[in-house]
Design an enzyme around this catalytic site. Structure first.
Site, PDB file in Angstrom:
ATOM      1  N   ALA A 184       1.290  -1.169  -0.040  1.00 58.59           N
ATOM      2  CA  ALA A 184      -0.096  -0.245  -0.264  1.00 58.59           C
ATOM      3  C   ALA A 184       0.999   0.716   0.095  1.00 58.59           C
ATOM      4  O   ALA A 184       0.226   2.253  -0.738  1.00 58.59           O
ATOM      5  CB  ALA A 184      -0.865   0.231   1.061  1.00 58.59           C
ATOM      6  N   GLU A 250     -16.933   9.920  -1.323  1.00 54.36           N
ATOM      7  CA  GLU A 250     -17.441   9.498  -2.929  1.00 54.36           C
ATOM      8  C   GLU A 250     -19.156   8.386  -2.212  1.00 54.36           C
ATOM      9  O   GLU A 250     -19.600   7.906  -3.078  1.00 54.36           O
ATOM     10  CB  GLU A 250     -16.378   8.063  -3.461  1.00 54.36           C
ATOM     11  CG  GLU A 250     -16.611   7.363  -4.779  1.00 54.36           C
ATOM     12  CD  GLU A 250     -15.956   6.408  -5.297  1.00 54.36           C
ATOM     13  OE1 GLU A 250     -14.058   7.372  -4.886  1.00 54.36           O
ATOM     14  OE2 GLU A 250     -15.898   6.072  -5.863  1.00 54.36           O
ATOM     15  N   GLY A 348     -47.003  -4.781 -17.506  1.00 51.73           N
ATOM     16  CA  GLY A 348     -45.817  -4.950 -18.683  1.00 51.73           C
ATOM     17  C   GLY A 348     -45.025  -3.079 -18.984  1.00 51.73           C
ATOM     18  O   GLY A 348     -43.772  -3.336 -20.059  1.00 51.73           O
TER      19      GLY A 348
END
Ligand SMILES: Cc1cc2nc3c(=O)[nH]c(=O)nc-3n(C[C@H](O)[C@H](O)[C@H](O)COP(=O)(O)OP(=O)(O)OC[C@H]3O[C@@H](n4cnc5c(N)ncnc54)[C@H](O)[C@@H]3O)c2cc1C
Length: 385
Positions: A184, A250, A348
């Site tokens: 990392a 985010e 539908g």
């Protein structure tokens, strides 16, 4: 479209009410008439960005000295909600303004901020963030894209996929390894101005289940020579830390999107069942319809209350990763469920593309996948147990 009976949240100040009206009017006049065409052609035009910039809808939270509107996350939230309520969920502006620009504001040098932020605010630059690769998504530490020291700068090599704004973007934050051996700690964020480099190539605009007009794409970097100041900030190896710091926002943006989509689904369904008739009465008169919509409205209301709580905490600088992850996972899950149940009430017609509920159903599916899958959200939450 006010489908819920909630009072205005505390974070919604008078200037935000004005912004809401202004954004709603602008989106209705400039974007809504073209949405069908953009969905059909699988792309919206470049000028959508510059128009948003002119209307002050980009980079709302960026300080005025860097060309933004100097607002707080509430401004971003209002604009994003309006885009979503209008059905323009495929527009990459929330990512551009709420994700890309903040990386530059929070981690860029003064020179980088002055160079890029004003152009992001006008829409001259369009932002993207390229984390995901064909071989790795959730496991971000596994990225193979490399940025090796070369002369005075870096040589960037790798490929990315599923990148939002991929065809339009000309300022791309690329997650790359500057030290592949360091895990990392070897990850850095490289900012690529695509108009200024050789070796960058856009791949396909990907065909997707939903968000038809979004230019989600593959990107390729082959021996792209970058100047030294393409590194975001001044220190290599900060990328993972920077990503972790920004991801709560985010995730909150996705949660916000989920709630707006639910609001829209409930409003569309209520409208439809009042008009459509079967067995001599409006569909709304069947008790099943009333119960389904009562449940959906309740779910959407609970979701919005939690979202508002999160927004308020975020504006105060107190939203932690665990709570943001809860919002992202739970509200996107609920959103999928609510839209599915609303669609059923259309019979539908709910399956027909020309009915917005059908598009909502398709567009919402990705909320459970991107910005970290909901499974990854649960991992993050579980770490707090
Ligand atoms: C429309 C769209 C737009 C996108 N935009 C961007 C963008 O702009 N920039 C960007 O970088 N990426 C973007 N992405 C990519 C997105 O963030 C990734 O798809 C996501 O993070 C998942 O990665 P993956 O697809 O590689 O799935 P994988 O990581 O391969 O996951 C596959 C499955 O395994 C599960 N899984 C993985 N690890 C674990 C674990 N430890 N425990 C339990 N389950 C696990 C996942 O939850 C998932 O269900 C976008 C994707 C889409 C569909």
């Amino acid at each position: 479209m006010e489908a819920l009976n909630l009072p205005r949240p505390h974070w919604m100040t008078e200037d935000l009410v004005l912004l809401e009206e202004q954004a709603r009017r602008f989106i209705a006049a400039e974007y809504v008439p073209h949405l069908e065409r953009w969905h059909e052609q699988g792309m919206y035009e470049r000028e959508v960005w510059t128009k948003a910039g002119e209307a002050g809808l980009l980079c709302a939270t960026i300080p005025e000295e860097y060309g933004g509107a100097g607002g707080n996350f509430g401004h971003e939230a209002v604009i994003n909600r309006e885009l979503s309520l209008a059905g323009f969920d495929s527009f990459g502006a929330p990512l551009h303004s709420g994700i890309v620009a903040p990386y530059i504001l929070h981690y860029g040098t003064e020179d980088q901020k002055k160079r890029w932020l004003p152009k992001l605010a006008t829409g001259e630059l369009i932002g993207a963030i390229a984390m995901t690769e064909p071989g790795t998504g959730s496991d971000l530490q596994g990225v193979r894209t490399s940025a090796k020291k070369s002369g005075n700068g870096y040589l960037l090599n790798g490929s990315k996929t599923f990148i939002t704004n991929g065809q339009h973007a000309n300022l791309i934050i690329v997650v790359a390894k500057t030290d592949p051996a360091a895990g990392a700690k070897g990850v850095s964020l490289m900012v690529v101005e695509t108009d200024k480099v050789q070796g960058f190539r856009r791949g396909r605009k990907l065909k997707k289940l939903g968000q038809d007009a979004a230019d989600t794409s593959e990107l390729f970097f082959e021996d792209v020579q970058l100047p030294a100041d393409s590194l975001l900030g001044t220190e290599e190896g900060q990328g993972f830390y920077q990503l972790m710091k920004e991801l709560p926002q985010e995730r909150l943006i996705v949660a916000l999107n989920a709630v707006a989509m639910m609001e829209r689904a409930v409003a569309l369904a209520v409208d439809y069942v009042k008009q459509r008739k079967a067995f001599g009465k409006a569909i709304l008169e069947f008790q099943n319809t009333q119960f389904v919509l009562a449940e959906c409205k309740t779910e959407a209301t609970i979701a919005k209350v939690f979202l508002d709580h999160c927004i308020e905490r975020h504006i105060a600088g107190q939203l932690d990763t665990v709570t943001a992850s809860m919002a992202k996972y739970r509200l996107s899950d609920t959103c999928g469920d609510v839209i599915d149940r609303c669609l059923q009430l259309f019979g539908g017609y709910g399956y027909m593309d020309e009915y917005p509920i059908s598009r909502l159903y398709r567009d919402a599916r990705v909320l459970r996948i991107y910005a970290g899958t909901n499974e990854i959200m649960k991992l993050l939450i579980a770490r707090s147990l």
